[in-house]
Design a protein around this motif. Sequence first.
Motif, PDB file in Angstrom:
ATOM      1  N   ILE A 156       0.840  -1.194   0.000  1.00  0.00           N
ATOM      2  CA  ILE A 156       0.000   0.000   0.000  1.00  0.00           C
ATOM      3  C   ILE A 156       0.879   1.248   0.000  1.00  0.00           C
ATOM      4  O   ILE A 156       0.616   2.212  -0.725  1.00  0.00           O
ATOM      5  N   ASP A 157       1.924   1.220   0.790  1.00  0.00           N
ATOM      6  CA  ASP A 157       2.860   2.349   0.842  1.00  0.00           C
ATOM      7  C   ASP A 157       3.462   2.612  -0.535  1.00  0.00           C
ATOM      8  O   ASP A 157       3.561   3.763  -0.980  1.00  0.00           O
ATOM      9  N   SER A 158       3.834   1.541  -1.251  1.00  0.00           N
ATOM     10  CA  SER A 158       4.466   1.721  -2.565  1.00  0.00           C
ATOM     11  C   SER A 158       3.498   2.306  -3.583  1.00  0.00           C
ATOM     12  O   SER A 158       3.909   2.968  -4.532  1.00  0.00           O
ATOM     13  N   LEU A 159       2.189   2.077  -3.401  1.00  0.00           N
ATOM     14  CA  LEU A 159       1.200   2.605  -4.340  1.00  0.00           C
ATOM     15  C   LEU A 159       1.120   4.121  -4.294  1.00  0.00           C
ATOM     16  O   LEU A 159       0.723   4.762  -5.261  1.00  0.00           O
ATOM     17  N   PHE A 160       1.501   4.713  -3.155  1.00  0.00           N
ATOM     18  CA  PHE A 160       1.325   6.153  -2.975  1.00  0.00           C
ATOM     19  C   PHE A 160       2.652   6.899  -2.941  1.00  0.00           C
ATOM     20  O   PHE A 160       2.723   8.008  -2.427  1.00  0.00           O
ATOM     21  N   ASN A 161       3.706   6.302  -3.463  1.00  0.00           N
ATOM     22  CA  ASN A 161       5.000   6.978  -3.465  1.00  0.00           C
ATOM     23  C   ASN A 161       4.927   8.331  -4.144  1.00  0.00           C
ATOM     24  O   ASN A 161       4.389   8.477  -5.226  1.00  0.00           O
ATOM     25  N   GLY A 162       5.476   9.334  -3.481  1.00  0.00           N
ATOM     26  CA  GLY A 162       5.569  10.661  -4.082  1.00  0.00           C
ATOM     27  C   GLY A 162       4.387  11.544  -3.796  1.00  0.00           C
ATOM     28  O   GLY A 162       4.417  12.728  -4.079  1.00  0.00           O
TER      29      GLY A 162
END
Length: 472
Positions: free
Chosen positions: A88-94
């Motif tokens: 989930i964290d990687s989906l919202f990078n940036g």
Amino acid sequence: MNASLRYWTIWRIDLANERVGYKQFLVPLAQEFHEQQVSNWQNGDVQAALLSYFHGNNATVDAIIRAQAGLCLRCYVSYPILKACQKIDSLFNGEKSFTYKDLLRCVLDDDGKKLVILDSDRKTQLILNDDGRLNPTAYKFFTVEVLQKFKHDSQSSMSLDNWAYLQTKQNPEIRKFLSEFGFQHLSDWALLNRVRPKQLETLSQRARQLVEVFHAVYRRDRRQQRQAEARRCPDPSIAQLQEMLTYLQARDIINTADELKKELHQIATQLRQYDIWSYREPLEIQNPDNGNYTLRTDLPTISLDESDVEQQEILEFLHTQLRLALTGAIEQEISNCITKLENSTRYAPLAHKYIPGLQLYYCQGKTLKEVVPLLGMTSWDQARRVLNPGELLSKIRTLTVRELISSILKTAQEKDLINLSPEPNYLKNLAEQIENFADAEVFQEAGEEIRTGKNRSLDSFYAQQLRSYLEK
């Protein structure tokens, strides 16, 4: 990770490890139970047996055995819960100022020190005290919530790993946390109302026309009602739908309000998927002066060591390549199926009904039995032989995996990570890993929803991509 080890080690938050924020802990009671009980079980599905014990399906099993079996399962699901938070964290990078460690606090709450069972209706968690008494607990462990809703005895049920991942994504605390950073779980009508030009470019011409009419009516009324209307993006009223329908009928696009609502929901699903994939941004940016890549300054680097960065980069690459391979495979295999029908003496007259049949199945949710009269076919068996969604899925899976392996090998060779002629064992192991990855991300869920039957919900990523192609 060793499969058996997962039943007696639990992943927990570890504040002492500031860089990663979690650690794997041994649970002696679970290990003892596994070695004394589980290791003696001959054949059969160990996980299914543990679930049966924990859920109290066997009246002869006492509360202690039930709780210990549950403890093994709580250890097991802690790992997919952890991985789900990282994903989930990687989906919202940036686009955010939090890390997976913040998400862990919402769901990784089980230390494995208490014995817990469920009451007879599986709704209440009961703590088993040292004196053997059972007391309801005010605090509910998320690991137990995952287990209490899981149905392992259904043919259409997903794996426990995938179930834990799904429940973590849908966890109310995580969704509430994300909403505080602006990542609300928007309704379909909110997604359609706020659609951006870049998103419109991804839609078919027909879908863009529907959105245009939706905006002409719904947005207009939202602007007029903004002061008086407190609710956020309610369902379109009957009057609004009728006005939209009048515009669309004049363009000879759509005929009924039910069809309009269904297609709008399908478009919203596409928009939601676009939002998810558009957040897959790189962890590094290129310095225009020297061409070197550096970690982005807007990310909290304290939680990322070198292995974390490498893992996230690999995941981003794999997901991007998987989506490209899947899109290409869908287009190629549908074309192959049509060609095969056209060249068949028996089914050539039905070749032109292949695309309409898939549209009825995937876009309108019709069963093969319901498709028969709509396409003028003679029987369910004929519809199955012509459309055969299961065979199409299997062929698309094969081609997707093949293309994904090819793109990975090509990239690895370009970066000099492997030689031009890899060892056979290397290719075999790589193929197995890629198949497992593709199944977990796409094809397992797609197969499960096909097998579900009449009341299935075709919401998998595979079904969404297939609908996107069919609309074009």
